[in-house]
Write an enzyme that holds these catalytic residues in place. Structure first.
Site: not given
Ligand code: S3P
Length: 426
Positions: A155, A330, A303, A5-6, A376, A334
């Site tokens: 983050s 989130k 995550d 996904k990222s 999740r 959570r």
């Molecule tokens: C993500 C970063 C994380 C993660 C999210 C996806 C990303 O969040 O929890 O599901 O794709 O950069 P944070 O960067 O706010 O911790």
């Protein structure tokens, strides 16, 4: 596994901004990445989607906007996706257009000042609910100044947002964070021709570069594979192999945690494709022990922490998750939602301000739980039920945010899964 996904978000957003055409293969099937594509279309980006075959995700072909998006007539709907909203905010801050970023109720309750503040310091004008704390955000972008920014939390979304703005700013933009987080943005920026430097948790980018389109083959999503690895370890009689999964060092904290818990997990055939490491992973039934998860491990497993809480139920001794207050912001809070739901399953769980304390080895009971409309949480509760005494999950269809085939895969693994659609709250 579904495409990561990222990486899918970044491959779409950054190629949409670049010059040239790119093909993204094995694109995520999750609703979050569809939200990204919808936003890009609203920004005038030409893109086409072809369905995947043989278990592979769709192929997305994108004609890049060469650094200039069209002023959107409609608000951009990021749906449930924090990554869509925060990364796009960074790019839109540097565009001489007006745009509005909106999301669903969950996303509209998540903190946005963490990206709005640095973007304002760079010169963007951003209005939003409660003085910019929450979406919708209205962005009037324009010429930006480089910034040396110290992020309050580790983050990847904050870091990526500021880097994507920095790419369009005058001079150098530096992002400092308390710890390292996933570096998918940095890897892709480099592949697209930007000047990016990294030293520990400090990353900088030089403004003014025009990104070049690059094809991306998206690896399987580690955060999706994690459920099956955890299930195999917690189950009394299982071996599960997941193939072709991304193992970016900023993502695989769960592997370190599993090993520390005594789990039998193997990483096979490590290789790098399109600048990202990937491997096949095998997990087997294991005798698990309680652990403490804290500090720099937290962003590398952010995550997967709901899953660590579930694994803790099957481990002997006490597990503590600390330094994880980020879990409160989130898709649901959570910490509170896990404490509430795991207790229903018979778990001994204590809510801490920055995490959870779980006493393992207590017999589990079948129970009705609520997903809190958090994908999740739904999938973690499913693992608890599949390895334990069973579970009935309300609002279980929310798995589609990242992993629409989750329930089919659970069934294919032999799980006794019945679905009522849509599933009501217990
Ligand atoms: C993500 C970063 C994380 C993660 C999210 C996806 C990303 O969040 O929890 O599901 O794709 O950069 P944070 O960067 O706010 O911790």
């Amino acid at each position: 596994m579904p495409g990561d996904k990222s990486i899918s978000h970044r491959a779409a957003i950054m190629n949409a901004f670049a010059r040239g055409r790119a093909r993204i293969t094995n694109f995520s099937t999750g609703a979050d990445c569809q939200s990204t594509l919808a936003c890009l279309r609203t920004l005038g980006v030409q893109l086409e989607c072809e369905p995947g075959d043989g278990g592979r995700g769709p192929t997305v072909t994108i004609a890049g906007a060469s650094g200039r998006f069209v002023e959107p007539i409609l608000p951009l709907d990021a749906g449930n996706s924090g990554t869509t909203m925060r990364l796009l905010a960074g790019l839109l801050a540097g565009q001489s257009i007006f745009s509005v970023l909106a999301g669903d109720a969950s996303l509209s309750a998540r903190p946005m000042l963490r990206v709005v503040e640095p973007l304002r310091q760079m010169g963007a004008h951003i209005a939003g609910r409660q003085a910019g704390r929450f979406a919708p955000l209205a962005i009037t972008g324009g010429p930006l100044r480089g910034l040396d920014y110290t992020a309050p939390v580790a983050s990847a979304q904050i870091k990526s947002c500021v880097l994507l703005a920095g790419l369009q700013a005058q001079g150098e933009t530096v992002v400092r964070a308390p710890a390292a987080s996933r570096d998918h943005t940095e890897r892709l920026l480099r592949a697209q021709g930007a000047r990016v430097r990294e030293e520990g948790s400090v990353v900088s980018v030089t403004g003014g570069a025009q990104l070049a389109a690059v094809d991306v083959d998206v690896p399987g999503d580690f955060s999706a594979a994690a459920y099956w690895l955890a299930l195999a370890c917690a189950h009394p009689d299982a071996v599960i192999t997941v193939r072709d999964v991304g193992i970016n060092p900023g993502r695989v904290g769960l592997l370190d945690i599993l090993r520390e818990m005594g789990a039998d997990v193997e990483v096979l055939d490590e290789r790098t494709v399109a600048g990202e490491p990937r491997a096949d992973l095998v997990a087997r039934s294991s005798v698990l022990h309680g652990v403490t998860v804290a500090e720099e491990l937290v962003p590398r497993a952010i995550d997967e922490l709901p899953l660590v809480a579930v694994l803790a139920l099957f481990a002997d001794g006490v597990t503590e998750i600390r330094d994880a207050a980020e879990l409160r912001v989130k898709e649901s809070d959570r910490i509170t939602s896990l404490a509430r739901e795991l207790v229903r399953l018979g778990g001994q769980v204590e809510e801490l301000p920055d995490g959870l304390r779980i006493v393992g080895g207590v017999p589990l009971e079948a129970a009705a739980c609520d997903s809190h409309a958090d994908h999740r949480l739904a999938m973690s509760l499913a693992v608890a039920g599949l390895a334990g005494a069973g579970v009935r999950i309300g609002a279980a269809e929310c798995v589609a945010i990242s992993y629409p085939a989750f329930w089919d895969h659970a069934r294919a693994l032999g799980g006794d899964v019945g679905l009522l659609e849509p599933v009501g709250c217990p």
